[in-house]
Scaffold this active site. Sequence first.
Site, PDB file in Angstrom:
ATOM      1  N   CYS A 110    -110.536 -12.100 -19.876  1.00  0.00           N
ATOM      2  CA  CYS A 110    -111.616 -12.239 -19.109  1.00  0.00           C
ATOM      3  C   CYS A 110    -112.037 -13.472 -18.806  1.00  0.00           C
ATOM      4  O   CYS A 110    -112.324 -14.182 -19.769  1.00  0.00           O
ATOM      5  CB  CYS A 110    -112.605 -11.556 -19.753  1.00  0.00           C
ATOM      6  SG  CYS A 110    -114.216 -11.467 -19.289  1.00  0.00           S
ATOM      7  N   CYS A 114    -120.005 -14.881 -20.609  1.00  0.00           N
ATOM      8  CA  CYS A 114    -120.446 -13.409 -21.148  1.00  0.00           C
ATOM      9  C   CYS A 114    -119.861 -13.017 -22.533  1.00  0.00           C
ATOM     10  O   CYS A 114    -118.599 -13.487 -22.872  1.00  0.00           O
ATOM     11  CB  CYS A 114    -119.797 -12.178 -20.233  1.00  0.00           C
ATOM     12  SG  CYS A 114    -120.204 -10.669 -20.662  1.00  0.00           S
ATOM     13  N   CYS A 147    -118.307  -8.642 -25.290  1.00  0.00           N
ATOM     14  CA  CYS A 147    -117.030  -8.326 -26.099  1.00  0.00           C
ATOM     15  C   CYS A 147    -116.971  -9.384 -27.202  1.00  0.00           C
ATOM     16  O   CYS A 147    -116.385 -10.074 -27.033  1.00  0.00           O
ATOM     17  CB  CYS A 147    -115.924  -8.150 -25.152  1.00  0.00           C
ATOM     18  SG  CYS A 147    -116.063  -7.009 -23.808  1.00  0.00           S
ATOM     19  N   CYS A 152    -115.097  -7.448 -14.056  1.00  0.00           N
ATOM     20  CA  CYS A 152    -115.005  -7.151 -15.452  1.00  0.00           C
ATOM     21  C   CYS A 152    -113.813  -6.303 -15.880  1.00  0.00           C
ATOM     22  O   CYS A 152    -113.860  -4.992 -14.989  1.00  0.00           O
ATOM     23  CB  CYS A 152    -116.261  -6.444 -16.030  1.00  0.00           C
ATOM     24  SG  CYS A 152    -116.519  -5.886 -17.403  1.00  0.00           S
ATOM     25  N   GLN A 209    -120.594  10.179 -22.212  1.00  0.00           N
ATOM     26  CA  GLN A 209    -119.824   8.941 -22.851  1.00  0.00           C
ATOM     27  C   GLN A 209    -119.372   8.130 -21.876  1.00  0.00           C
ATOM     28  O   GLN A 209    -118.693   8.604 -20.825  1.00  0.00           O
ATOM     29  CB  GLN A 209    -118.662   9.580 -23.548  1.00  0.00           C
ATOM     30  CG  GLN A 209    -119.156  10.588 -24.843  1.00  0.00           C
ATOM     31  CD  GLN A 209    -119.869   9.603 -26.043  1.00  0.00           C
ATOM     32  OE1 GLN A 209    -119.712   8.358 -25.857  1.00  0.00           O
ATOM     33  NE2 GLN A 209    -120.035  10.323 -27.113  1.00  0.00           N
ATOM     34  N   PHE A 236    -128.670  18.150 -30.662  1.00  0.00           N
ATOM     35  CA  PHE A 236    -128.483  16.683 -29.945  1.00  0.00           C
ATOM     36  C   PHE A 236    -127.352  16.875 -28.850  1.00  0.00           C
ATOM     37  O   PHE A 236    -126.504  15.980 -28.739  1.00  0.00           O
ATOM     38  CB  PHE A 236    -128.150  15.503 -30.868  1.00  0.00           C
ATOM     39  CG  PHE A 236    -129.359  15.292 -31.908  1.00  0.00           C
ATOM     40  CD1 PHE A 236    -130.568  14.800 -31.534  1.00  0.00           C
ATOM     41  CD2 PHE A 236    -129.026  15.902 -33.119  1.00  0.00           C
ATOM     42  CE1 PHE A 236    -131.495  14.996 -32.631  1.00  0.00           C
ATOM     43  CE2 PHE A 236    -129.896  15.850 -34.149  1.00  0.00           C
ATOM     44  CZ  PHE A 236    -131.039  15.367 -33.954  1.00  0.00           C
ATOM     45  N   GLU A 240    -131.055  20.022 -26.868  1.00  0.00           N
ATOM     46  CA  GLU A 240    -131.165  18.597 -26.300  1.00  0.00           C
ATOM     47  C   GLU A 240    -132.586  18.635 -25.653  1.00  0.00           C
ATOM     48  O   GLU A 240    -132.935  19.443 -24.885  1.00  0.00           O
ATOM     49  CB  GLU A 240    -130.166  18.504 -25.348  1.00  0.00           C
ATOM     50  CG  GLU A 240    -130.054  17.191 -24.519  1.00  0.00           C
ATOM     51  CD  GLU A 240    -130.026  15.880 -25.219  1.00  0.00           C
ATOM     52  OE1 GLU A 240    -130.932  15.165 -24.913  1.00  0.00           O
ATOM     53  OE2 GLU A 240    -129.128  15.652 -26.166  1.00  0.00           O
ATOM     54  N   ASN A 287    -124.755  15.503 -33.138  1.00  0.00           N
ATOM     55  CA  ASN A 287    -124.264  14.151 -32.556  1.00  0.00           C
ATOM     56  C   ASN A 287    -125.595  13.404 -31.958  1.00  0.00           C
ATOM     57  O   ASN A 287    -125.955  13.248 -30.767  1.00  0.00           O
ATOM     58  CB  ASN A 287    -123.630  14.503 -31.227  1.00  0.00           C
ATOM     59  CG  ASN A 287    -122.967  13.414 -30.304  1.00  0.00           C
ATOM     60  OD1 ASN A 287    -122.773  12.507 -31.080  1.00  0.00           O
ATOM     61  ND2 ASN A 287    -122.891  13.656 -29.143  1.00  0.00           N
ATOM     62  N   CYS A 324    -122.533   7.658 -33.529  1.00  0.00           N
ATOM     63  CA  CYS A 324    -121.855   6.596 -32.760  1.00  0.00           C
ATOM     64  C   CYS A 324    -122.665   5.399 -33.655  1.00  0.00           C
ATOM     65  O   CYS A 324    -122.813   4.079 -33.237  1.00  0.00           O
ATOM     66  CB  CYS A 324    -122.939   6.355 -31.506  1.00  0.00           C
ATOM     67  SG  CYS A 324    -124.645   6.382 -31.430  1.00  0.00           S
TER      68      CYS A 324
END
Length: 376
Positions: free
Chosen positions: A3, A11, A14, A87, A212, A241, A262, A307, A334
């Site tokens: 990158c 940036c 990452c 990117c 996602q 959720f 939800e 979730n 997550c």
Amino acid sequence: MHCAQYTAGRCRSCQWLDKPYPQQLADKQHHLESLLAGHAVTQWLAPVFGRESAFRNKAKMVVSGSVERPLLGMLHRDGTPVDLCACPLYPPSFEPVFTVLKTFIARAGLTPYNVARKRGELKFLLLTESTYNGELMLRFVLRSETKLAQLIAALPWLQQQLPQLAVISANIQPVHMAILEGEREIPLTEQQALPERFNQVPLYIRPQSFFQTNPQVAASLYATARQWVQEHEVHSMWDLFCGVGGFGLHCAGPETQLTGIEINAEAIACARQSAEQLGLKNVSFAALDSTRFATAEAQIPELVLVNPPRRGIGRELCDYLSQMAPKFILYSSCNAETMAKDISLLAGYHIERVQLFDMFPHTSHYEVLTLLTLRR
């Protein structure tokens, strides 16, 4: 993955880009195992991963610069703009779209918002691509409706240049804060749902519904959840959720009693559309608070799938599930740290299996799927 912006120090999204990818996976797995070290785990499954680059289906671009020469990307810590059109996380199809969008901004006279001066109208461009048919959803995040008429008048040119633009909307975000979008969404095309398909399951993405950002790994996550549920011959389940219904719709068979909950009404509209297309008769979805819905119920299904957002499901829902004691809890997270805290609150459950899904290469973040079974 190379990158140019990372190499130049412009940036740092990452954070782990200097770390070899096998080491990234090993470090994430070690982090997860350390969080669950106080629990007996029957089966640890190998991490699931996908592509190291070009895996994202969504771009969130800050619009800066001038109306004649707009820049798309992000703002550096010192306030200078960083162009992210190239990117390497984005698919190759995105860069030519960004080129057209820059021209469109100038043609339509959409003045980029200047954070320092608190002036201008166009704050963000949000672009999502369907891996199913290549169609695009584009959202213009505006400070106000001042430039809306100009935007609408110029749209025919944009649609001619980019025929794959299926869903277009304007979002009004008037607040001078680092908030990506406001509550008001103005549809600019008749079609307002982007079709997607994972593992032969139709899914839909609407402007304000969560989806996602790594479709390849998300498809594996949903397929794994389906496999684990089918192994236990579950006949009734909740999907809390549930978002657009990805988990529940994968896990439900023709006879499965499924209730999906939800808070986001747009996501529920997507889930209902998918269920209707699949012909599932014993499935219902409702736009409610998941914790309030569950804790008001006097009966529990065989399996509860959760979730939650990064904060986890919390003590109230953990206490309720411990008391009601469904046979299985399938927890997709997550944020493994809040998941581990929640699991510690789920009295009477044993961890049957755990699997890490690397949805976010080159960062410390990951998804994890954990199956909990009630101790007999």
